[in-house]
Design a protein around this motif. Structure first.
Motif, PDB file in Angstrom:
ATOM      1  N   ARG A   1       1.071  -1.110   0.020  1.00 41.95           N
ATOM      2  CA  ARG A   1       0.005  -0.081   0.074  1.00 41.95           C
ATOM      3  C   ARG A   1       0.787   1.188   0.036  1.00 41.95           C
ATOM      4  NH1 ARG A   1      -3.041   1.486   5.491  1.00 41.95           N
ATOM      5  NH2 ARG A   1      -2.973   3.252   4.500  1.00 41.95           N
ATOM      6  N   ASP A   2       2.147   1.376   0.439  1.00 41.85           N
ATOM      7  CA  ASP A   2       2.902   2.400   0.386  1.00 41.85           C
ATOM      8  C   ASP A   2       3.762   2.431  -0.777  1.00 41.85           C
ATOM      9  OD1 ASP A   2       2.603   2.972   3.193  1.00 41.85           O
ATOM     10  OD2 ASP A   2       3.664   1.182   3.929  1.00 41.85           O
ATOM     11  N   MET A   3       3.627   1.544  -1.804  1.00 43.56           N
ATOM     12  CA  MET A   3       4.333   1.829  -3.081  1.00 43.56           C
ATOM     13  C   MET A   3       3.336   1.446  -4.190  1.00 43.56           C
ATOM     14  SD  MET A   3       6.752  -1.662  -3.222  1.00 43.56           S
ATOM     15  CE  MET A   3       7.697  -1.365  -1.766  1.00 43.56           C
ATOM     16  N   GLN A   4       2.986   2.674  -4.774  1.00 40.28           N
ATOM     17  CA  GLN A   4       1.900   2.345  -6.075  1.00 40.28           C
ATOM     18  C   GLN A   4       2.511   3.003  -7.307  1.00 40.28           C
ATOM     19  OE1 GLN A   4      -1.416   1.325  -5.698  1.00 40.28           O
ATOM     20  NE2 GLN A   4      -0.467   0.530  -4.032  1.00 40.28           N
ATOM     21  N   ILE A   5       1.883   2.439  -8.399  1.00 45.18           N
ATOM     22  CA  ILE A   5       2.214   2.936  -9.894  1.00 45.18           C
ATOM     23  C   ILE A   5       1.032   3.427 -10.597  1.00 45.18           C
ATOM     24  CG2 ILE A   5       3.070   1.975 -11.955  1.00 45.18           C
ATOM     25  CD1 ILE A   5       4.653  -0.377 -10.580  1.00 45.18           C
ATOM     26  N   VAL A   6       1.479   4.522 -11.262  1.00 43.26           N
ATOM     27  CA  VAL A   6       0.564   4.963 -12.398  1.00 43.26           C
ATOM     28  C   VAL A   6       1.105   4.910 -13.735  1.00 43.26           C
ATOM     29  CG1 VAL A   6      -0.748   7.005 -13.158  1.00 43.26           C
ATOM     30  CG2 VAL A   6      -0.561   6.660 -10.731  1.00 43.26           C
ATOM     31  N   PHE A   7       0.391   3.936 -14.528  1.00 43.65           N
ATOM     32  CA  PHE A   7       0.875   3.716 -15.676  1.00 43.65           C
ATOM     33  C   PHE A   7       0.631   4.602 -16.789  1.00 43.65           C
ATOM     34  CE2 PHE A   7       0.506  -0.352 -13.474  1.00 43.65           C
ATOM     35  CZ  PHE A   7       1.634  -0.719 -13.731  1.00 43.65           C
ATOM     36  N   GLN A   8       1.395   4.540 -18.179  1.00 41.44           N
ATOM     37  CA  GLN A   8       1.248   5.293 -19.391  1.00 41.44           C
ATOM     38  C   GLN A   8      -0.276   5.281 -19.830  1.00 41.44           C
ATOM     39  OE1 GLN A   8       4.000   4.564 -22.197  1.00 41.44           O
ATOM     40  NE2 GLN A   8       3.004   6.061 -23.949  1.00 41.44           N
ATOM     41  N   ASP A   9      -0.948   4.246 -20.046  1.00 45.53           N
ATOM     42  CA  ASP A   9      -2.048   3.935 -20.732  1.00 45.53           C
ATOM     43  C   ASP A   9      -2.913   3.720 -19.815  1.00 45.53           C
ATOM     44  OD1 ASP A   9      -4.020   3.603 -22.206  1.00 45.53           O
ATOM     45  OD2 ASP A   9      -3.359   1.607 -23.322  1.00 45.53           O
TER      46      ASP A   9
END
Length: 544
Positions: free
Chosen positions: A373-381
């Motif tokens: 929960r402390d490490m998240q990703i927002v992707f390109q598409d």
């Protein structure tokens, strides 16, 4: 004199105009009604001229381009006139259109991987068009294909004929698309966002190639883009589209130096600006790596022995504090995303990864779960990373249940609060991803990450597929969230203008190696490595 012409007026075409569009109106039949998409558009392209259509997504640029050779499908209603060398194409018989498509008028599309057949070799794909329009087969066709590939800059073309699209880089695939478009010597080339998904250095190469081909072949070009820096570099005239209408058109220099319409001025001013907010001296270091390596083994022979390694990341040392952004830049294949995935422990790596004071390099998946929960990703598409079968409420709230952090709380209210925070209307939470624009979908992806209140967020090309105006909004949103919650960002991008606006520190990567790193001011104002200087020159050429 500049500024005295009517911004809405359509200049008269030359007598030898390659394409003349007059009062073009396009609507799409949906559920018993017709939804207008293009509303009375008029423009022309003279021989040897490049005309650019610019505007935000949904303005009607691509629909207008596809209508020139009637490629819109049965649901489209097209009215008005589209003339190619005085031949009317609206309502023309299919046999006439088939002769013109790919022969006299050719297309280059934004994403070559979806336009090229993954099951056919380069020779077969280029050969099909030559056989259909010119009757070339055998050695004659092969010679022509090699010549085309050489002209668009494919090295050792003879050895690449048996290659498939997946064996080429993004820039090479786009060059193959250009070769296919040129195969039959067209008069008009329609390029629909041909450089959007490419690195800045590859963008520059493709634009130079198109300019050379235009000069050498006498090509006319319709160039569609939302990147005005590219348009300024390549176009002779510009048509600005908004809501299906051309609100302004004229010579490129006049449009950029003396825009008449408010919307044009807004587009020209839509670029991420400013600098990241200072980080407190006592800010906690949230992520740190030392000599991190990600090597993929190369196995050959019947026994699949390891004969070497692909050094995707070869010794990366970095640190990111709370409230700080590390921008990671470099061409495709440089190792940017691989490095981020290793830090997030989504792929194996060698070397310490210190996350919030703990070395997590050797942790099991089960042990890592409490840190996820402390490490998240927002992707390109965002469209590819959001489930089309889930509502926005379900998408954003999914992580709450996974991590068990919504017990005793009103989950719907939590979703409504985070939607408001990222600039979405909570009353739309029952809708599905396809009902939102690209910028709105990216806000949904950001909300999904932020509802967990993470400490570190990887942003992997979060703005590259968005219009310039939407890029500005997303950058502003990310800055405000970072300042409010003290987030650490790993910001991966090939758009160095966005990186400059977001980042405190910059890391430049090439072929898995860290070429140089330092503060944003050091990298942008005093780059030491020639590769960094080449990236910056490619990114800011033609920019104000």
């Amino acid at each position: 004199m500049p500024g005295t012409e009517d911004a809405h007026a359509t200049p008269s075409p030359d007598s030898d105009a390659v394409l003349a569009v007059a009062d073009l109106r396009i609507g799409f039949r949906q559920e018993g009604r017709t939804v207008p998409a293009v509303k009375g558009v008029s423009f022309h392209i003279n021989k040897g001229e490049t005309v650019a259509l610019v505007g935000e997504s949904g303005s009607g640029k691509s629909v207008t381009a596809l209508s020139t050779v009637q490629l819109l499908g049965e649901s489209a209603q097209v009215e008005g006139s589209v003339k190619y060398l005085d031949r009317e194409l609206v309502g023309a018989p299919d046999r006439v259109l088939r002769d013109i498509r790919g022969n006299d008028i050719s297309f280059i599309f934004q994403e070559p991987m979806t336009s090229l057949n993954p099951l056919h070799t380069l020779e077969k794909q280029l050969g099909e068009s030559l056989a259909l329009h010119q009757g070339l087969t055998g050695q004659a066709a092969r010679d022509r294909i090699v010549d085309l590939l050489n002209r668009v800059g494919i090295r050792d073309a003879e050895t690449r004929l048996a290659d498939y699209p997946h064996q080429l880089s993004g820039g090479q695939r786009q060059r193959v698309m250009i070769a296919m478009a040129l195969a039959n010597g067209p008069d008009l080339l329609i390029a629909d966002e041909p450089t959007t998904a490419l690195d800045v250095t590859i963008q520059a190469q493709i634009l130079d190639l198109l300019a050379d081909l235009k000069r050498d072949e006498g090509l006319s070009m319709l160039f569609i883009s939302h990147d005005l820096n590219i348009v300024r570099r390549i176009a002779d005239r510009v048509c600005v589209m908004k809501d299906g209408e051309i609100v302004e058109q004229g010579p490129t220099a006049r449009i950029f130096d003396d825009p008449q319409h408010d919307y044009t001025r807004m587009l020209l001013n839509a670029a991420p600006t400013g600098h990241a907010d200072p980080v407190p001296e006592d800010a906690e270091t949230l992520v740190r790596t030392e000599d991190l390596k990600v090597w993929f083994p190369i196995k050959r022979g019947l026994l699949r022995r390891v004969t070497g390694h692909v050094k995707a990341v070869n010794g990366a040392t970095l640190s990111v504090r709370a409230g700080e952004t590390l921008g990671i830049v470099g061409e495709s294949g440089s190792g940017k995303t691989t490095l981020a995935l290793a830090i997030m422990r989504l792929i194996d790596s060698d070397g310490p990864i210190i996350f919030m004071g703990q070395d997590i390099a050797g942790w099991t998946a089960k042990k890592l779960r409490r840190l996820r929960r402390d490490m998240q990703i927002v992707f390109q598409d965002p469209f590819g990373s959001l489930s089309p079968r889930m509502t926005v409420e379900q998408i954003i709230a999914e992580g709450l249940g996974v991590h068990g952090i919504d017990k005793g709380q009103d989950r719907r209210q939590m979703v409504a609060d985070i939607m408001s925070e990222v600039g979405l209307k909570p009353e739309t939470m029952h809708r599905y991803p396809h009902e939102f624009s690209g910028g709105q979908r990216q806000r949904i992806a950001i909300a999904r990450a932020m509802i967990l209140r993470p400490r570190v967020v990887v942003l992997d090309e979060p703005t590259s597929a968005l219009d310039m105006t939407v890029q500005v909004q997303i950058v502003a949103l990310l800055r405000s969230l970072q300042q409010k919650y003290g987030l650490a960002f790993l910001f991966i991008s090939h758009d160095l203008r966005v990186v400059r606006a977001m980042s405190h520190k910059i890391m430049v990567m090439r072929a898995g190696e860290v070429i140089e790193q330092g503060t944003a001011e050091q990298i942008y104002d005093h780059p030491r490595d020639p590769y960094t200087r080449a990236l910056l020159d490619a990114a800011f050429v033609g920019a104000e």
